[in-house]
Design a protein around this motif. Structure first.
Motif, PDB file in Angstrom:
ATOM      1  N   UNK A  24       0.849  -1.182   0.000  1.00 12.84           N
ATOM      2  CA  UNK A  24       0.000   0.000   0.000  1.00 12.84           C
ATOM      3  C   UNK A  24       0.895   1.245   0.000  1.00 12.84           C
ATOM      4  N   UNK A  25       0.917   1.963  -1.105  1.00 13.54           N
ATOM      5  CA  UNK A  25       1.831   3.092  -1.262  1.00 13.54           C
ATOM      6  C   UNK A  25       1.538   4.204  -0.262  1.00 13.54           C
ATOM      7  N   UNK A  26       0.285   4.388   0.110  1.00 14.71           N
ATOM      8  CA  UNK A  26      -0.023   5.386   1.131  1.00 14.71           C
ATOM      9  C   UNK A  26       0.621   4.991   2.459  1.00 14.71           C
ATOM     10  N   UNK A  27       0.549   3.712   2.828  1.00 15.73           N
ATOM     11  CA  UNK A  27       1.196   3.244   4.054  1.00 15.73           C
ATOM     12  C   UNK A  27       2.712   3.385   3.960  1.00 15.73           C
ATOM     13  N   UNK A  28       3.265   3.104   2.776  1.00 16.80           N
ATOM     14  CA  UNK A  28       4.707   3.271   2.554  1.00 16.80           C
ATOM     15  C   UNK A  28       5.089   4.731   2.782  1.00 16.80           C
ATOM     16  N   UNK A  29       4.294   5.642   2.239  1.00 13.25           N
ATOM     17  CA  UNK A  29       4.560   7.074   2.391  1.00 13.25           C
ATOM     18  C   UNK A  29       4.533   7.473   3.864  1.00 13.25           C
ATOM     19  N   UNK A  30       3.568   6.958   4.608  1.00 13.81           N
ATOM     20  CA  UNK A  30       3.488   7.265   6.032  1.00 13.81           C
ATOM     21  C   UNK A  30       4.700   6.727   6.785  1.00 13.81           C
ATOM     22  N   UNK A  31       5.138   5.524   6.431  1.00 11.29           N
ATOM     23  CA  UNK A  31       6.307   4.943   7.094  1.00 11.29           C
ATOM     24  C   UNK A  31       7.562   5.771   6.809  1.00 11.29           C
ATOM     25  N   UNK A  32       7.702   6.199   5.563  1.00 13.67           N
ATOM     26  CA  UNK A  32       8.860   7.020   5.200  1.00 13.67           C
ATOM     27  C   UNK A  32       8.799   8.358   5.923  1.00 13.67           C
ATOM     28  N   UNK A  33       7.618   8.974   5.964  1.00 13.41           N
ATOM     29  CA  UNK A  33       7.462  10.253   6.675  1.00 13.41           C
ATOM     30  C   UNK A  33       7.816  10.089   8.154  1.00 13.41           C
ATOM     31  N   UNK A  34       7.353   9.012   8.774  1.00 12.04           N
ATOM     32  CA  UNK A  34       7.629   8.755  10.194  1.00 12.04           C
ATOM     33  C   UNK A  34       9.134   8.632  10.424  1.00 12.04           C
ATOM     34  N   UNK A  35       9.803   7.862   9.565  1.00 13.58           N
ATOM     35  CA  UNK A  35      11.247   7.655   9.736  1.00 13.58           C
ATOM     36  C   UNK A  35      12.045   8.914   9.449  1.00 13.58           C
ATOM     37  N   UNK A  36      11.671   9.648   8.411  1.00 11.69           N
ATOM     38  CA  UNK A  36      12.391  10.895   8.095  1.00 11.69           C
ATOM     39  C   UNK A  36      12.229  11.881   9.255  1.00 11.69           C
ATOM     40  N   UNK A  37      11.032  11.925   9.814  1.00  9.74           N
ATOM     41  CA  UNK A  37      10.774  12.802  10.951  1.00  9.74           C
ATOM     42  C   UNK A  37      11.672  12.408  12.119  1.00  9.74           C
ATOM     43  N   UNK A  38      11.726  11.120  12.416  1.00 12.86           N
ATOM     44  CA  UNK A  38      12.514  10.618  13.546  1.00 12.86           C
ATOM     45  C   UNK A  38      14.021  10.826  13.317  1.00 12.86           C
ATOM     46  N   UNK A  39      14.492  10.578  12.109  1.00 20.95           N
ATOM     47  CA  UNK A  39      15.926  10.596  11.831  1.00 20.95           C
ATOM     48  C   UNK A  39      16.463  11.989  11.504  1.00 20.95           C
ATOM     49  N   UNK A  40      15.604  12.884  11.007  1.00 20.88           N
ATOM     50  CA  UNK A  40      16.095  14.180  10.553  1.00 20.88           C
ATOM     51  C   UNK A  40      15.518  15.351  11.326  1.00 20.88           C
ATOM     52  N   UNK A  41      14.205  15.403  11.429  1.00 26.06           N
ATOM     53  CA  UNK A  41      13.565  16.567  12.025  1.00 26.06           C
ATOM     54  C   UNK A  41      13.723  16.598  13.546  1.00 26.06           C
ATOM     55  N   UNK A  42      13.503  15.475  14.206  1.00 29.58           N
ATOM     56  CA  UNK A  42      13.628  15.458  15.665  1.00 29.58           C
ATOM     57  C   UNK A  42      15.033  15.824  16.141  1.00 29.58           C
ATOM     58  N   UNK A  43      16.115  15.297  15.503  1.00 29.97           N
ATOM     59  CA  UNK A  43      17.455  15.749  15.920  1.00 29.97           C
ATOM     60  C   UNK A  43      17.675  17.244  15.682  1.00 29.97           C
ATOM     61  N   UNK A  44      17.127  17.773  14.589  1.00 30.69           N
ATOM     62  CA  UNK A  44      17.254  19.212  14.327  1.00 30.69           C
ATOM     63  C   UNK A  44      16.558  20.008  15.425  1.00 30.69           C
ATOM     64  N   UNK A  45      15.353  19.603  15.794  1.00 30.34           N
ATOM     65  CA  UNK A  45      14.618  20.322  16.833  1.00 30.34           C
ATOM     66  C   UNK A  45      15.325  20.226  18.186  1.00 30.34           C
ATOM     67  N   UNK A  46      15.925  19.068  18.487  1.00 27.26           N
ATOM     68  CA  UNK A  46      16.701  18.946  19.739  1.00 27.26           C
ATOM     69  C   UNK A  46      17.910  19.888  19.717  1.00 27.26           C
ATOM     70  N   UNK A  47      18.602  19.937  18.572  1.00 29.41           N
ATOM     71  CA  UNK A  47      19.772  20.821  18.455  1.00 29.41           C
ATOM     72  C   UNK A  47      19.355  22.280  18.598  1.00 29.41           C
ATOM     73  N   UNK A  48      18.256  22.656  17.979  1.00 27.16           N
ATOM     74  CA  UNK A  48      17.781  24.045  18.069  1.00 27.16           C
ATOM     75  C   UNK A  48      17.421  24.379  19.509  1.00 27.16           C
TER      76      UNK A  48
END
Length: 170
Positions: A91-115
Motif C-alpha cells: 500500500x503506497x499510502x502506508x509506505x509514504x506514512x512509514x517514510x514520513x515517520x522515519x524521516x521525521x525521527x531521523x532528521x527533524x527530531x534531531x534538528x529540533x533537539x539541536x535548536x
C-alpha cells in the motif's frame, strides 16, 4: 513509443525508484531492493535479490535490515524452507506514512533537539548574536510547522489525505 517487455519495465521501475529514493535521502540500493520487493508477487530470499540486482550478500543483508527497521519490509517464513524470505508493504499510502515517520525521527527530531540547545547561548549585544538568534528562531518555526505537517500525514487516513491534497492544489 515502443512497448517494453515486462522485464524491461520492471528494470526501469527499479531504477526510477532507486533514483527517487536517493533524492529522498536513502541509499539507491535500499530503494532498489524496496522496489524489487514492491513489484514481486512472491516473497524473495536474499539470494533472489542478490541475483536479480547484482548486489553483494553483505549489502543485501545490511539493506534488508534497514528496510525492516523502517517498517517497509517484513520477514516471511515459508513452510519447509530454511531461508528467510522478504515482502514489502504494497500500500503506497502506508509506505509514504512509514517514510514520513522515519524521516521525521531521523532528521527533524534531531534538528529540533539541536535548536532547543541553541537557545542557551549567552546573550550579547552584537549584530552577530542578533542575526544568529533570528536565524535559529526562523529555522525552529519552519521545522515545527514541517513536524506538525508530517505528524498529520503519519496519523491521516488515505481519504482525508487525498481530500486535503485536492483542496490544496485547486
Amino acid at each position: 513509443m515502443e512497448k517494453l517487455t515486462l522485464s524491461e519495465a520492471k528494470a526501469k521501475f527499479i531504477q526510477a525508484w532507486g533514483t527517487l529514493g536517493s533524492n529522498w535521502g536513502i541509499s539507491r540500493t535500499m530503494a532498489q531492493i524496496h522496489a524489487l520487493l514492491l513489484i514481486s508477487v512472491e516473497p524473495l530470499s536474499a539470494d533472489d535479490i542478490m541475483q536479480t540486482l547484482g548486489i553483494s550478500r553483505g549489502n543485501v543483508n545490511m539493506t534488508l535490515r534497514e528496510l525492516i527497521d523502517w517498517g517497509l519490509v517484513q520477514r516471511e517464513h515459508k513452510p519447509g524452507e530454511r531461508k528467510e524470505f522478504f515482502v514489502a508493504e504494497k500500500n503506497i499510502f502506508e509506505v509514504t506514512k512509514m517514510i514520513a515517520r522515519e524521516r521525521r525521527k531521523r532528521e527533524l527530531e534531531p534538528l529540533l533537539r539541536a535548536i532547543s540547545e541553541l537557545k542557551h547561548v549567552s546573550p550579547e549585544r552584537s549584530e552577530d548574536y542578533q542575526n544568529f538568534q533570528s536565524v535559529v528562531k526562523d529555522v525552529e518555526h519552519f521545522a515545527r510547522h514541517i513536524d506538525a505537517a508530517l505528524e498529520k500525514v503519519v496519523k491521516a487516513d488515505e481519504r482525508w489525505f487525498f481530500a486535503f491534497l485536492a483542496k490544496l492544489f485547486k
